[in-house]
Motif scaffolding. Structure first.
Motif, PDB file in Angstrom:
ATOM      1  N   UNK A  69       0.823  -1.211   0.000  1.00  0.00           N
ATOM      2  CA  UNK A  69       0.000   0.000   0.000  1.00  0.00           C
ATOM      3  C   UNK A  69       0.855   1.258   0.000  1.00  0.00           C
ATOM      4  N   UNK A  70       1.940   1.247   0.762  1.00  0.00           N
ATOM      5  CA  UNK A  70       2.830   2.411   0.791  1.00  0.00           C
ATOM      6  C   UNK A  70       3.481   2.638  -0.573  1.00  0.00           C
ATOM      7  N   UNK A  71       3.914   1.557  -1.218  1.00  0.00           N
ATOM      8  CA  UNK A  71       4.572   1.722  -2.512  1.00  0.00           C
ATOM      9  C   UNK A  71       3.571   2.173  -3.577  1.00  0.00           C
ATOM     10  N   UNK A  72       2.341   1.703  -3.501  1.00  0.00           N
ATOM     11  CA  UNK A  72       1.331   2.134  -4.465  1.00  0.00           C
ATOM     12  C   UNK A  72       0.977   3.599  -4.241  1.00  0.00           C
ATOM     13  N   UNK A  73       0.933   4.002  -2.988  1.00  0.00           N
ATOM     14  CA  UNK A  73       0.594   5.387  -2.669  1.00  0.00           C
ATOM     15  C   UNK A  73       1.713   6.336  -3.099  1.00  0.00           C
ATOM     16  N   UNK A  74       2.973   5.939  -2.877  1.00  0.00           N
ATOM     17  CA  UNK A  74       4.082   6.825  -3.227  1.00  0.00           C
ATOM     18  C   UNK A  74       4.310   6.884  -4.738  1.00  0.00           C
ATOM     19  N   UNK A  75       3.806   5.909  -5.472  1.00  0.00           N
ATOM     20  CA  UNK A  75       3.971   5.893  -6.917  1.00  0.00           C
ATOM     21  C   UNK A  75       3.045   6.828  -7.650  1.00  0.00           C
ATOM     22  N   UNK A  76       1.979   7.251  -6.988  1.00  0.00           N
ATOM     23  CA  UNK A  76       1.030   8.157  -7.637  1.00  0.00           C
ATOM     24  C   UNK A  76       1.590   9.565  -7.669  1.00  0.00           C
ATOM     25  N   UNK A  77       1.231  10.297  -8.700  1.00  0.00           N
ATOM     26  CA  UNK A  77       1.631  11.706  -8.758  1.00  0.00           C
ATOM     27  C   UNK A  77       0.539  12.550  -8.129  1.00  0.00           C
ATOM     28  N   UNK A  78       0.965  13.654  -7.547  1.00  0.00           N
ATOM     29  CA  UNK A  78      -0.022  14.523  -6.913  1.00  0.00           C
ATOM     30  C   UNK A  78      -0.769  15.328  -7.959  1.00  0.00           C
ATOM     31  N   UNK A  79      -2.059  15.505  -7.716  1.00  0.00           N
ATOM     32  CA  UNK A  79      -2.886  16.268  -8.650  1.00  0.00           C
ATOM     33  C   UNK A  79      -2.541  17.753  -8.553  1.00  0.00           C
ATOM     34  N   UNK A  80      -2.780  18.437  -9.619  1.00  0.00           N
ATOM     35  CA  UNK A  80      -2.547  19.876  -9.651  1.00  0.00           C
ATOM     36  C   UNK A  80      -3.573  20.548  -8.751  1.00  0.00           C
ATOM     37  N   UNK A  81      -3.132  21.313  -7.739  1.00  0.00           N
ATOM     38  CA  UNK A  81      -4.083  21.951  -6.823  1.00  0.00           C
ATOM     39  C   UNK A  81      -4.973  22.987  -7.491  1.00  0.00           C
ATOM     40  N   UNK A  82      -4.598  23.449  -8.692  1.00  0.00           N
ATOM     41  CA  UNK A  82      -5.393  24.449  -9.380  1.00  0.00           C
ATOM     42  C   UNK A  82      -6.618  23.869 -10.094  1.00  0.00           C
ATOM     43  N   UNK A  83      -6.740  22.564 -10.124  1.00  0.00           N
ATOM     44  CA  UNK A  83      -7.872  21.963 -10.841  1.00  0.00           C
ATOM     45  C   UNK A  83      -9.114  21.955 -10.032  1.00  0.00           C
TER      46      UNK A  83
END
Length: 54
Positions: free
Chosen positions: A40-54
């Motif tokens: 779960x940690x590796x799957x979570x860290x692999x995601x990119x953060x969404x653009x806060x402006x969206x």
């Protein structure tokens, strides 16, 4: 399925010792939790953060 197989093998491996069965079951359970947490940690860290402006 891996956890169930570990418990089955444990019952076959230690037919006369209740304490060894309990220790092996707890080890398999702890291993399952640690592996799940790591996945779960590796799957979570692999995601990119969404653009806060969206």
């Amino acid at each position: 399925m891996g956890f169930t197989m570990s418990i089955f093998i444990t019952l076959l491996a230690f037919p006369g010792s209740q304490s060894l069965k309990v220790e092996a079951k707890l080890g398999a359970l702890a291993d399952s939790f640690i592996l799940g947490y790591a996945l779960l940690r590796s799957a979570r860290s692999g995601r990119t953060q969404a653009d806060p402006g969206l």
